[in-house]
Write a protein that holds these residues in place. Structure first.
Motif, mmCIF file in Angstrom:
data_model
loop_
_atom_site.group_PDB
_atom_site.id
_atom_site.type_symbol
_atom_site.label_atom_id
_atom_site.label_comp_id
_atom_site.label_asym_id
_atom_site.label_seq_id
_atom_site.Cartn_x
_atom_site.Cartn_y
_atom_site.Cartn_z
ATOM 1 N N GLN A 1 -15.029 5.350 -4.430
ATOM 2 C CA GLN A 1 -15.673 6.530 -3.855
ATOM 3 C C GLN A 1 -16.138 7.507 -4.931
ATOM 4 O O GLN A 1 -16.999 8.343 -4.674
ATOM 5 C CB GLN A 1 -14.705 7.218 -2.878
ATOM 6 N N LYS B 1 0.819 -1.202 0.000
ATOM 7 C CA LYS B 1 0.000 0.000 0.000
ATOM 8 C C LYS B 1 0.858 1.259 0.000
ATOM 9 O O LYS B 1 0.511 2.272 -0.610
ATOM 10 C CB LYS B 1 -0.933 -0.005 1.217
ATOM 11 N N GLU B 2 2.030 1.200 0.679
ATOM 12 C CA GLU B 2 2.900 2.368 0.737
ATOM 13 C C GLU B 2 3.423 2.754 -0.646
ATOM 14 O O GLU B 2 3.794 3.893 -0.893
ATOM 15 C CB GLU B 2 4.094 2.088 1.663
ATOM 16 N N THR C 1 -6.615 -1.208 -1.688
ATOM 17 C CA THR C 1 -5.558 -0.209 -1.844
ATOM 18 C C THR C 1 -6.201 1.177 -1.933
ATOM 19 O O THR C 1 -7.400 1.308 -2.218
ATOM 20 C CB THR C 1 -4.734 -0.462 -3.118
ATOM 21 N N SER C 2 -5.394 2.202 -1.684
ATOM 22 C CA SER C 2 -5.928 3.565 -1.718
ATOM 23 C C SER C 2 -6.453 3.918 -3.106
ATOM 24 O O SER C 2 -7.432 4.664 -3.248
ATOM 25 C CB SER C 2 -4.843 4.561 -1.299
ATOM 26 N N PHE C 3 -5.811 3.394 -4.154
ATOM 27 C CA PHE C 3 -6.271 3.674 -5.515
ATOM 28 C C PHE C 3 -7.671 3.115 -5.744
ATOM 29 O O PHE C 3 -8.570 3.813 -6.228
ATOM 30 C CB PHE C 3 -5.300 3.083 -6.540
ATOM 31 N N THR C 4 -7.880 1.840 -5.382
ATOM 32 C CA THR C 4 -9.190 1.206 -5.569
ATOM 33 C C THR C 4 -10.254 1.897 -4.731
ATOM 34 O O THR C 4 -11.366 2.147 -5.206
ATOM 35 C CB THR C 4 -9.114 -0.284 -5.221
ATOM 36 N N MET C 5 -9.924 2.222 -3.492
ATOM 37 C CA MET C 5 -10.891 2.913 -2.641
ATOM 38 C C MET C 5 -11.274 4.262 -3.248
ATOM 39 O O MET C 5 -12.446 4.651 -3.245
ATOM 40 C CB MET C 5 -10.312 3.116 -1.240
ATOM 41 N N GLY C 6 -10.280 4.974 -3.765
ATOM 42 C CA GLY C 6 -10.567 6.271 -4.378
ATOM 43 C C GLY C 6 -11.499 6.143 -5.568
ATOM 44 O O GLY C 6 -12.417 6.963 -5.743
ATOM 45 N N ASP D 1 1.652 2.337 -3.426
ATOM 46 C CA ASP D 1 0.504 2.525 -4.318
ATOM 47 C C ASP D 1 0.479 3.984 -4.775
ATOM 48 O O ASP D 1 -0.413 4.753 -4.459
ATOM 49 C CB ASP D 1 -0.777 2.160 -3.581
#
Length: 227
Positions: A127, A31-32, A119-124, A34
Motif C-alpha cells: 500500500q 498473521k496474529e 500478511t499485514s506487513f506485506t499488505m502495508g 506478524d
C-alpha cells in the motif's frame, strides 16, 4: 543481534524433529504474530523471520534489508531519493503466486481475494507503493531471491520501466521478475488506481560471477548448504 543470530540452543532444540520445527515455524508465521519482536535504528524482527534465527538458518535477507534501509535513508538526506522494498514482500508474493496457479498470474477480478491472503506487513508495504512514490523516487528497488542467489529488480522513474541487475544470469530469475512486475502493476492499480508499465523487463549489463552450475557443484563438494 548476538542474542538472536544463529540461535540453535533454544530449549528442546536437540530433540526437535522436522515436524516439530515445521509446527513452530507455522506458529511464528501466523498473521496474529506478524508483529515486531525486536528492532533498532536499521533493523526489525517479526514472527516469520524470527524462526530463521531460532533454527540457525541464514539471515541474508535481513542483512540485505539493513543495507537497503541505510541506502534509502542516505538518499533522502541528499535529495537523491530511493525507495527500497523489504525482501519479505517479494518472497511472500512469489511464494503465493506459485501456489495460486501454474502460470503464476492473478486476473484483475481476483486481486482483492489474493491480497487478502497476504500478511499485514506485506499488505502495508504494498500500500506504500502509491503514485507519489513512483513519481517522487528516482529508483524503486526490489531485492529478489532465486533459491540461494540474490538479484535486483529496479524501477527507473526517468525511463518509466523495470530493469534487472543480476550477477548470475538465469532464465528462472528473468521469468520471476516478469511475473512479479505483472503482479505489481495489477496490485497497485487495484489498491490505488495508478497504472505503471510492467513490460518489458530489461536486463542491465553487470559483472558476472561465473557459471552458476560450477558454483553449485563447488558448494556441494565442500559441503556448504545453500543460503
Amino acid at each position: 543481534m548476538n542474542e538472536f543470530k544463529g540461535r540453535s540452543d533454544f530449549c528442546g532444540h536437540e530433540e526437535a524433529v522436522d515436524e516439530e520445527r515445521k509446527l513452530l515455524t507455522n506458529f511464528l508465521a501466523r498473521k496474529e504474530l506478524d508483529v515486531v519482536i525486536w528492532q533498532d535504528k536499521f533493523m526489525r524482527l517479526i514472527g516469520p523471520i524470527f524462526c530463521h534465527f531460532l533454527f540457525g538458518d541464514p539471515v541474508a535477507s535481513e542483512i540485505i534489508n539493513v543495507y537497503m534501509r541505510i541506502m534509502q535513508k542516505q538518499s533522502f538526506e541528499h535529495g537523491f531519493e530511493i525507495y527500497c522494498m523489504d525482501t519479505i514482500v517479494q518472497d511472500e508474493v512469489v511464494t503465493k503466486l506459485q501456489e495460486f496457479g501454474k502460470r503464476r498470474m492473478v486476473h484483475r477480478n481476483d486481486y482483492g481475494a489474493f491480497l487478502a491472503k497476504m500478511t499485514s506487513f506485506t499488505m502495508g508495504k504494498l500500500q506504500e507503493l502509491s503514485e507519489n512514490v513512483f513519481r517522487r523516487c528516482r529508483y524503486i528497488i526490489f531485492p529478489m531471491n532465486d533459491r540461494w542467489h540474490w538479484f535486483l529488480l529496479v524501477y527507473k522513474r526517468d525511463e518509466g520501466m523495470f530493469k534487472l541487475w543480476n550477477s548470475m544470469h538465469s532464465l528462472f530469475a528473468v521469468g520471476t521478475t516478469r511475473v512479479y512486475t505483472k503482479f505489481l502493476a495489477g496490485a497497485i492499480c487495484h489498491l490505488s488506481g495508478f497504472d505503471i508499465v510492467s513490460e518489458p523487463v530489461l536486463r542491465e549489463p553487470c559483472r558476472q560471477q561465473g557459471d552458476p552450475r560450477l558454483w553449485c557443484l563447488y558448494m556441494h563438494l565442500v559441503g556448504v548448504s545453500s543460503p
